[in-house]
Design an enzyme around this catalytic site. Structure first.
Site, PDB file in Angstrom:
ATOM      1  N   ASP A   1       3.766  -4.368  -5.863  1.00 37.10           N
ATOM      2  CA  ASP A   1       4.276  -5.668  -5.392  1.00 37.10           C
ATOM      3  C   ASP A   1       5.803  -5.653  -5.367  1.00 37.10           C
ATOM      4  OD1 ASP A   1       1.795  -6.747  -5.045  1.00 37.10           O
ATOM      5  OD2 ASP A   1       1.855  -8.071  -6.799  1.00 37.10           O
TER       6      ASP A   1
ATOM      7  N   GLU B   1       0.837  -1.215   0.000  1.00 37.86           N
ATOM      8  CA  GLU B   1       0.000   0.000   0.000  1.00 37.86           C
ATOM      9  C   GLU B   1       0.868   1.260   0.000  1.00 37.86           C
ATOM     10  OE1 GLU B   1      -3.225   0.074  -0.498  1.00 37.86           O
ATOM     11  OE2 GLU B   1      -3.241  -2.105  -0.562  1.00 37.86           O
TER      12      GLU B   1
HETATM   13 ZN   LIG Z   1      -2.593  -2.589  -4.714  1.00 42.42          ZN
END
Ligand SMILES: [Zn+2]
Length: 420
Positions: free
Chosen positions: A359, A278
């Site tokens: 990611d 996030e």
């Molecule tokens: Zn995301």
């Protein structure tokens, strides 16, 4: 039938056909590919969970098809029966011509359309989600949510829409640029204020209690240069067992929110990986980029509405004898989805690229990808994600890459030391 109506009909039918075709394609693919657990999910799903995920996917798809047919029918009725110009004429006759009255009429149409969709929302929540064990919403919460949404629509939407229609009177032909700036200012204000004013109307947000998890998460935030005083936990379990994490707000109102359901499902190291993902969205400026893109879309939208409002044939095609900006906004609003539908694969492609980037950011920040992969696998299982979406279907609709796609991307990366 005049050519404007024929064009509108073509747009509506084209979207419906694409929706139904993609859904059928996907359902067939899921049925064929998931009679046994797909190879790339062997370590993630046991056969029973996979079968349940297939059932869930198919049940949602069937309800979605009925919903698409129904909402298309309603749209055709509204646009082609002549009810809109008739009701609008009566309304203006009663209320008198004013921006307030015009704006109120537009909102009433929005309310009427959402009432028509209400049975589907209800069925999805209390039948479908209930059947698969996800629903935790009570009837009272559900109805209260709708009442609050309606109140907000009038409280915020009515003055905003009135102001935009007033700009037409005040400024003349160049109104669309000012309307866009007004809209932009409103959106930015909402972005700042939503987490502190709007979201608490629906959910409770509590700072993560002191302890090892809080220390670990704030430690990570400090390490990768994200100033955060708190991580918030939202009572998502009030409505559903689905879990999520998200990032909201700008400036000093920005906050990272974990659903309580997520905090229950994941281990500390996995929550840390989700948080890093996030923060990655923030650090890589994904929020700003998406905001910029939607602002550009709104600019094009306002320009088109202003242009269409000057073309008498457009409004007259739908039966408005003296079309104005209000009736054009209404018609454009009803038809806009038939055009923007075709842009969704492009937007989703962009969104998926952002997910890959976040990611990668998370894996680098933590120094390994194992915890993130562990978190993604659990989320996939707990949420009964479609184990075998058709590639065309996911390219069109998915804002997030599939689990195997994300795992492959993370594995090629390997473990690398934290960036910076
Ligand atoms: Zn995301």
């Amino acid at each position: 039938m005049n050519w404007v109506l024929i064009l509108a009909l073509a747009l509506i039918v084209a979207r419906l056909t694409a929706e139904l075709w993609l859904s059928r394609l996907n359902q067939r693919h899921v049925r064929e590919c998931a009679t046994r657990v797909p190879d790339d999910l062997k370590e993630v799903l046991d056969p029973a969970t996979c079968a349940k995920a297939v059932d869930y996917t198919l049940a949602k798809a069937r309800l979605g098809q009925i919903h698409d047919l129904w909402s298309t029918g309603v749209l055709l009725l509204v646009l082609f029966s002549g009810v809109l110009p008739l009701a609008f004429g009566n309304w203006v006759g009663q209320a008198g011509p004013s921006a307030w009255a015009d704006a109120a009429f537009l909102l009433l149409v929005v309310v009427a359309l959402s009432v028509a969709a209400l049975p589907f929302d209800w069925h999805a929540q209390f039948r479908l989600e209930e059947r698969f064990g996800f629903n935790t919403t009570t009837q009272a919460t559900w109805w209260l949510d709708h009442v609050k949404g309606l109140a907000l629509l009038w409280l915020l939407g009515w003055p905003l829409l009135t102001l935009i229609l007033k700009l037409v009177e005040w400024i003349g032909p160049g109104w669309w640029l000012w309307a866009w700036l007004t809209m932009l200012a409103f959106q930015v204000a909402m972005f700042f204020l939503a987490p502190v004013i709007l979201l608490p109307l629906f959910n409770k947000f509590t700072p993560l209690p002191t302890g090892t998890l809080r220390d670990r998460l704030l430690g990570l935030a400090a390490r990768i240069g994200f100033r955060a005083r708190d991580v918030f936990v939202m009572d998502g379990s009030k409505r559903s067992r689905h879990s999520n994490a998200f990032f909201t707000g700008l400036g000093r109102f920005r906050r990272i929110v974990l659903f309580d359901t997520l905090a229950q499902q994941l281990a500390e190291s996995e929550l840390e990986a989700v948080l890093a993902h996030e923060i990655g969205h923030f650090k890589l400026k994904h929020v700003l980029k998406m905001l910029g893109l939607s602002a550009f879309g709104a600019l094009v939208g306002f320009y088109l509405v202003a242009w269409l409002a000057r073309q008498a044939w457009f409004g007259q095609g739908f039966g408005f004898h003296t079309p104005n900006v209000a009736s054009t906004v209404l018609l454009a609003g009803l038809l806009g989805g038939t055009v923007s539908f075709w842009l969704s694969p492009i937007l989703n492609h962009r969104s998926r690229r952002h997910e890959f980037e976040a990611d990668r950011f998370a894996a680098q920040a933590i120094g390994e990808a194992g915890a993130l992969i562990g978190a993604l696998r659990k989320l996939n299982r707990e949420n009964l994600s479609n184990p075998a979406p058709h590639p065309l279907y996911s390219a069109f609709y998915y804002s997030h890459p599939t689990l195997p796609e994300r795992e492959r991307a993370l594995q090629t990366l390997g473990a690398k030391p934290p960036a910076g």
